[in-house]
Motif scaffolding. Structure first.
Motif, PDB file in Angstrom:
ATOM      1  N   ALA A  60     -53.082  10.937  18.752  1.00 21.35           N
ATOM      2  CA  ALA A  60     -53.134  12.200  18.013  1.00 21.35           C
ATOM      3  C   ALA A  60     -52.875  13.409  18.897  1.00 21.35           C
ATOM      4  O   ALA A  60     -52.253  14.389  18.468  1.00 21.35           O
ATOM      5  CB  ALA A  60     -54.483  12.338  17.319  1.00 21.35           C
ATOM      6  N   HIS A 310     -45.836   9.349  15.907  1.00 24.42           N
ATOM      7  CA  HIS A 310     -47.097  10.076  16.080  1.00 24.42           C
ATOM      8  C   HIS A 310     -48.174   9.395  15.233  1.00 24.42           C
ATOM      9  O   HIS A 310     -48.009   9.231  14.024  1.00 24.42           O
ATOM     10  CB  HIS A 310     -46.935  11.532  15.650  1.00 24.42           C
ATOM     11  CG  HIS A 310     -45.964  12.303  16.480  1.00 24.42           C
ATOM     12  ND1 HIS A 310     -46.342  13.031  17.581  1.00 24.42           N
ATOM     13  CD2 HIS A 310     -44.614  12.444  16.373  1.00 24.42           C
ATOM     14  CE1 HIS A 310     -45.280  13.601  18.118  1.00 24.42           C
ATOM     15  NE2 HIS A 310     -44.215  13.264  17.413  1.00 24.42           N
ATOM     16  N   THR A 311     -49.263   9.005  15.866  1.00 24.78           N
ATOM     17  CA  THR A 311     -50.350   8.343  15.148  1.00 24.78           C
ATOM     18  C   THR A 311     -51.590   9.234  15.123  1.00 24.78           C
ATOM     19  O   THR A 311     -51.643  10.277  15.762  1.00 24.78           O
ATOM     20  CB  THR A 311     -50.716   6.999  15.808  1.00 24.78           C
ATOM     21  OG1 THR A 311     -51.418   7.245  17.034  1.00 24.78           O
ATOM     22  CG2 THR A 311     -49.469   6.162  16.085  1.00 24.78           C
ATOM     23  N   THR A 312     -52.577   8.779  14.379  1.00 25.48           N
ATOM     24  CA  THR A 312     -53.831   9.530  14.242  1.00 25.48           C
ATOM     25  C   THR A 312     -54.865   9.097  15.268  1.00 25.48           C
ATOM     26  O   THR A 312     -55.961   9.661  15.322  1.00 25.48           O
ATOM     27  CB  THR A 312     -54.424   9.304  12.842  1.00 25.48           C
ATOM     28  OG1 THR A 312     -54.766   7.908  12.713  1.00 25.48           O
ATOM     29  CG2 THR A 312     -53.432   9.684  11.742  1.00 25.48           C
ATOM     30  N   ASN A 423     -60.252  12.557   5.697  1.00 28.20           N
ATOM     31  CA  ASN A 423     -58.852  12.293   5.341  1.00 28.20           C
ATOM     32  C   ASN A 423     -58.409  10.846   5.583  1.00 28.20           C
ATOM     33  O   ASN A 423     -57.279  10.486   5.290  1.00 28.20           O
ATOM     34  CB  ASN A 423     -57.916  13.239   6.112  1.00 28.20           C
ATOM     35  CG  ASN A 423     -58.115  13.155   7.616  1.00 28.20           C
ATOM     36  OD1 ASN A 423     -58.684  12.204   8.137  1.00 28.20           O
ATOM     37  ND2 ASN A 423     -57.639  14.170   8.324  1.00 28.20           N
ATOM     38  N   ALA A 425     -57.986   9.404   8.470  1.00 27.16           N
ATOM     39  CA  ALA A 425     -57.229   9.234   9.713  1.00 27.16           C
ATOM     40  C   ALA A 425     -57.953   8.266  10.645  1.00 27.16           C
ATOM     41  O   ALA A 425     -59.112   8.482  10.999  1.00 27.16           O
ATOM     42  CB  ALA A 425     -57.033  10.583  10.399  1.00 27.16           C
ATOM     43  N   TYR A 574     -55.358   5.782   7.090  1.00 24.72           N
ATOM     44  CA  TYR A 574     -53.935   5.864   7.440  1.00 24.72           C
ATOM     45  C   TYR A 574     -53.841   6.147   8.926  1.00 24.72           C
ATOM     46  O   TYR A 574     -54.747   6.715   9.523  1.00 24.72           O
ATOM     47  CB  TYR A 574     -53.214   6.926   6.598  1.00 24.72           C
ATOM     48  CG  TYR A 574     -53.329   8.349   7.093  1.00 24.72           C
ATOM     49  CD1 TYR A 574     -52.250   8.975   7.714  1.00 24.72           C
ATOM     50  CD2 TYR A 574     -54.507   9.074   6.934  1.00 24.72           C
ATOM     51  CE1 TYR A 574     -52.351  10.282   8.165  1.00 24.72           C
ATOM     52  CE2 TYR A 574     -54.620  10.376   7.377  1.00 24.72           C
ATOM     53  CZ  TYR A 574     -53.531  10.973   8.000  1.00 24.72           C
ATOM     54  OH  TYR A 574     -53.624  12.269   8.459  1.00 24.72           O
ATOM     55  N   SER A 577     -48.867   9.581  11.342  1.00 24.09           N
ATOM     56  CA  SER A 577     -48.709  10.903  10.732  1.00 24.09           C
ATOM     57  C   SER A 577     -47.236  11.234  10.508  1.00 24.09           C
ATOM     58  O   SER A 577     -46.870  11.760   9.467  1.00 24.09           O
ATOM     59  CB  SER A 577     -49.368  11.979  11.600  1.00 24.09           C
ATOM     60  OG  SER A 577     -48.871  11.945  12.925  1.00 24.09           O
ATOM     61  N   ARG A 578     -46.375  10.889  11.479  1.00 23.46           N
ATOM     62  CA  ARG A 578     -44.937  11.141  11.286  1.00 23.46           C
ATOM     63  C   ARG A 578     -44.112  10.318  12.279  1.00 23.46           C
ATOM     64  O   ARG A 578     -44.619   9.871  13.311  1.00 23.46           O
ATOM     65  CB  ARG A 578     -44.609  12.626  11.442  1.00 23.46           C
ATOM     66  CG  ARG A 578     -44.841  13.202  12.819  1.00 23.46           C
ATOM     67  CD  ARG A 578     -44.633  14.718  12.807  1.00 23.46           C
ATOM     68  NE  ARG A 578     -44.658  15.292  14.141  1.00 23.46           N
ATOM     69  CZ  ARG A 578     -45.759  15.600  14.810  1.00 23.46           C
ATOM     70  NH1 ARG A 578     -46.932  15.391  14.261  1.00 23.46           N
ATOM     71  NH2 ARG A 578     -45.688  16.128  16.026  1.00 23.46           N
ATOM     72  N   GLU A 589     -42.770  11.282   7.125  1.00 24.10           N
ATOM     73  CA  GLU A 589     -44.070  11.925   7.287  1.00 24.10           C
ATOM     74  C   GLU A 589     -45.066  11.273   6.336  1.00 24.10           C
ATOM     75  O   GLU A 589     -44.703  10.883   5.218  1.00 24.10           O
ATOM     76  CB  GLU A 589     -43.964  13.418   7.006  1.00 24.10           C
ATOM     77  CG  GLU A 589     -45.194  14.215   7.387  1.00 24.10           C
ATOM     78  CD  GLU A 589     -44.957  15.721   7.300  1.00 24.10           C
ATOM     79  OE1 GLU A 589     -45.737  16.466   7.911  1.00 24.10           O
ATOM     80  OE2 GLU A 589     -43.993  16.128   6.625  1.00 24.10           O
ATOM     81  N   LYS A 591     -49.028  11.465   4.602  1.00 17.11           N
ATOM     82  CA  LYS A 591     -50.156  12.333   4.284  1.00 17.11           C
ATOM     83  C   LYS A 591     -51.381  11.493   3.928  1.00 17.11           C
ATOM     84  O   LYS A 591     -51.258  10.342   3.508  1.00 17.11           O
ATOM     85  CB  LYS A 591     -49.797  13.245   3.100  1.00 17.11           C
ATOM     86  CG  LYS A 591     -48.613  14.171   3.362  1.00 17.11           C
ATOM     87  CD  LYS A 591     -48.941  15.207   4.414  1.00 17.11           C
ATOM     88  CE  LYS A 591     -47.798  16.199   4.584  1.00 17.11           C
ATOM     89  NZ  LYS A 591     -48.079  17.177   5.657  1.00 17.11           N
ATOM     90  N   PRO A 592     -52.568  12.057   4.071  1.00 17.17           N
ATOM     91  CA  PRO A 592     -53.788  11.331   3.680  1.00 17.17           C
ATOM     92  C   PRO A 592     -53.758  10.973   2.197  1.00 17.17           C
ATOM     93  O   PRO A 592     -53.221  11.716   1.373  1.00 17.17           O
ATOM     94  CB  PRO A 592     -54.900  12.343   3.969  1.00 17.17           C
ATOM     95  CG  PRO A 592     -54.317  13.284   4.970  1.00 17.17           C
ATOM     96  CD  PRO A 592     -52.864  13.369   4.651  1.00 17.17           C
TER      97      PRO A 592
END
Length: 765
Positions: A60, A310-312, A423, A425, A574, A577-578, A589, A591-592
């Protein structure tokens, strides 16, 4: 001159041979130049150089957690190269780099006279950085006895074209981005991260010299395998820098005195941080890329196109989660093995072992080859050196395939999923104890019975149906229509005349009461409540569902518990993120995914949090307080399945929901006893260890310091009732043994009079 040649036939033939050789050389060169030995890239193609690039997976905050690649390559720009790195390369590989046009004629003459005529091995190879770049980009092919000549000529043609197209700085940049290093690593940035865990721009002089020294022979000078050899080569590079005045002799000698210290970080698929998580990311990104096309109309390639995912994931939390898991599982595994002693099922139970043998890849491969059962078993009983997993470190032993299968049968495994409940994440994801030896991901792939962690769903449904939290239920056992009689594992089940309110019953995880609450609420209502909380798996419509006989994944259970923290809305986990291309252009992309409708009222939510706080403060999860010393505001629930097959724990606060599971992959092998196998002992300690580590790191203050909103005075008053009460003499006298009387709760909103209790309708009916 011609007359002289005519009068001397030998001279004539010598001239003919010379001219023929020259003609043959030009014909041969022309055949190479015009691509008869393989196409040579044109100047236009060289201006559009595109090398295979590793896809990067970032946490993240941008930390690199892994890569997907054919060749581990991560391009950077010239401005990111430290001056002494460039100087080390030039001093060692091509001292006249800025003077030639791709081919160093002086070096070639030196090589010809000293190496070929004088047989001097110290003459060097005569190759320039540009020639090496050509080789790095296009490699070499096998042309038999002419191979070295053809490849050298092709590289010379490419080198000349590269020099015409690119500046010297651009050639240096291309070189550092394509040159091979040790351990299947391509490019200086990947090598810098792998061997020193830092970006190229952060390398010091000695580290730069180590990496440049590796270029002479990447395996021979691999600092991980041959540290002393690599250090001596580093010193040669430093002396070369002094020789060509990039360093003073004093600076070179001082640098040579420095120890060579590696900080090796493997980015292989099997090792490094979060391997189970990275594998899940790989699978999802591959599916997404199948739906996308680049500007050329072709599908993106996760291994070649240098994408950025890109991850959470919280990098620090992931590290701490893995540490906490290993620390606990090391001790628990020893407990587990010692409890069985010489009567371990992975040794004594031949049925389990034989079944595992027949399911093994080795057995099935031999079976496909047409071998008989006896021949298969004979081969599988042959010993050979095998690396075996152990918490004390990997060890290589001379064992058979059967021995290896028996070895792995004994191991417990684990799973952990931590998310931001707001969310969904994913903050930490631990799919097992070691990805190299246990590929099965217990977060993404496994479904196990969840035990008592399902009880909060039952109690939430009961509150939603109008049940008062001060309802009392007897602890006594009841046999239901199918002949099933649930019992309690604790000593509190010994007194059949004891009654508990909902808070006490949940915090002590009383099985008999959970089933009674379910029957009072209605199985259908409980299943409907589970659906509202995001549980999609099949839920059997039987009373035992109250005790968690349904099989769920860690992800589903985590989803359900987020609704308790996220204002009644469940958040699906999730983790990406993108996805971007190598230039930062957005490709996809994510989203939650948060439920639109609430799973239950705010009143129910707050009461449930209060009940699960009691589980931590005084119930089955109290060891978080007395053993781990946690003073955080926490709620939670333990879970243990029948015959101690699975241990669960769910821990949460307003900023985190964390689910942990422990068990054996073979369902027939459980814990020897409840003392070891109960969720409070098998799964809770992973969460406890993680929270201890997070408490010690100020980076997590926002999470660890978060607090639940206290109950309003109205709610607090509503829950003000004794946690337990015992039947009085007449209630005990007339309760009899009619077990059907336990199908309904006894509500104690106000005290009944003597005659009402003696002659009135009993609420247990």
């Amino acid at each position: 001159m011609l007359e002289k040649i005519k009068r001397h036939p030998k001279l004539k033939w010598a001239l003919i041979i010379l001219l023929s050789l020259i003609a043959l050389f030009f014909l041969f060169f022309g055949s190479i130049y015009f691509g008869m030995w393989g196409k040579i890239p044109t100047s236009k193609e060289l201006t559009e150089l595109k090398q295979n690039k590793a896809t990067q997976v970032l946490a993240a905050n941008g930390e690199l957690i892994g890569k997907f690649y054919v060749y581990d390559r991560q391009p950077i720009e010239f401005s990111q190269l430290p001056p002494y790195l460039i100087e080390a390369l030039i001093a060692t590989e091509d001292a006249r780099f800025y003077e030639h046009d791709g081919i160093d004629n002086r070096s070639l003459l030196r090589v010809f006279f000293k190496s070929i005529l004088l047989q001097d091995e110290s003459a060097g190879g005569g190759s320039t950085i540009t020639l090496q770049l050509a080789k790095n980009i296009y490699g070499r092919r096998d042309f038999g006895i002419f191979g070295i000549v053809i490849n050298k000529m092709q590289e010379a043609i490419i080198a000349k074209r590269l020099e015409d197209i690119y500046s010297k700085d651009e050639i240096i940049e291309l070189y550092f981005n394509t040159v091979p290093f040790s351990d299947n690593t391509y490019g200086i940035e990947s090598a810098s991260l792998k061997f020193f865990d830092k970006n190229t721009s952060e390398l010091n002089l000695e580290e730069a010299a180590v990496l440049v020294g590796m270029l002479k022979a990447s395996h021979y000078y691999n600092p991980r395998i041959f540290p002393e050899r690599s250090r001596l080569r580093r010193d040669v590079v430093l002396m070369q820098m002094a020789k060509y005045d990039y360093l003073s002799m004093e600076e070179a000698e001082e640098a040579k005195m420095q120890p060579m210290v590696l900080d090796y970080k493997s980015y292989s698929h099997d090792e490094g941080i979060a391997p189970y998580f990275r594998e899940q990311v790989r699978k999802k990104v591959s599916r997404v890329l199948d739906t996308l096309k680049n500007k050329d109309g072709k599908k993106y390639n996760i291994y070649r196109d240098g994408l950025i995912v890109h991850t959470t994931l919280n990098y620090k939390m992931q590290q701490l989660a893995e540490e906490a898991m290993i620390e606990h599982m090391t001790a628990l595994q020893e407990q587990h093995e010692n409890s069985y002693g010489n009567y371990a099922p992975w040794i004594r139970n031949k049925e389990i072992l034989q079944d595992a043998i027949k399911k093994s890849d080795r057995y099935q491969k031999l079976q496909k080859e047409g071998l008989s059962e006896a021949a298969i078993m004979e081969k599988m009983d042959q010993s050979h050196p095998t690396e075996l997993f152990s918490y004390d470190g990997m060890e290589t032993k001379n064992v058979s395939a059967i021995d290896s299968i028996s070895h792995y049968l004994k191991f417990l495994n684990s799973g952990l999923l931590a998310v931001d409940p707001g969310n969904g994440a994913v903050q930490a994801w631990v799919g097992g104890v070691d990805f190299r030896f246990f590929k099965y991901d217990h977060v993404a792939q496994s479904k196990r019975q969840v035990g008592s962690t399902f009880k909060p769903v039952v109690y939430a449904a009961a509150l939603e149906s109008g049940m008062d939290p001060c309802s009392y239920f007897s602890v006594r056992e009841v046999t239901y229509e199918d002949g099933w009689t649930p019992s309690n594992s604790s000593s509190e089940g010994d007194d059949p005349h004891m009654n508990y309110n909902l808070k006490m019953a949940l915090s002590r995880s009383m099985n008999t009461i959970a089933v009674k609450v379910l029957m009072e609420t209605g199985i259908g209502n409980v299943i409907n409540q589970a659906r509202k909380m995001g549980i999609e798996s099949n839920l059997p419509e039987v009373p035992s569902i109250a005790l968690g006989t349904a099989s769920l994944s860690l992800s589903e259970l985590t989803t359900a518990y987020t609704s308790f923290v996220n204002n009644g809305h469940y958040s699906e986990p999730y983790y990406i993120s993108r996805i971007e291309d190598g230039n930062g252009n957005l490709l996809a992309e994510f989203k939650p995914e948060i439920s639109k409708s609430r799973a239950f009222s705010e009143k129910t939510r707050k009461i449930m949090i209060n009940m699960m706080q009691a589980t931590v403060n005084e119930g089955t999860a109290a060891r978080l307080r007395y053993r781990y010393g946690l003073r955080n505001d926490l709620a939670g629930k333990t879970g243990t399945t029948q015959d101690n097959k699975d241990g669960w724990f769910v821990g949460m606060n307003p900023e985190l929901v964390c689910v942990t599971w422990v068990g054996n992959d073979d369902h027939r092998i459980g814990f020897r006893n409840t003392a070891i196998g109960q969720g409070a002992n098998s799964a809770l300690p992973i969460f406890g260890g993680l929270m201890q580590k997070m408490n010690a790191d100020s980076a997590f203050d926002e999470i660890t310091g978060s607090r639940f909103t206290p109950l309003s005075s109205e709610m607090a008053e509503m829950m003000e009732c004794p946690p337990q009460e015992r039947d009085n003499f007449l209630e005990r006298l007339f309760s009899g043994s009619d077990q059907k009387r336990e199908n309904k709760p006894k509500k104690k909103k106000k005290k009944k009079g003597f005659f009402q209790r003696l002659f009135g309708k009993n609420d247990d009916n």
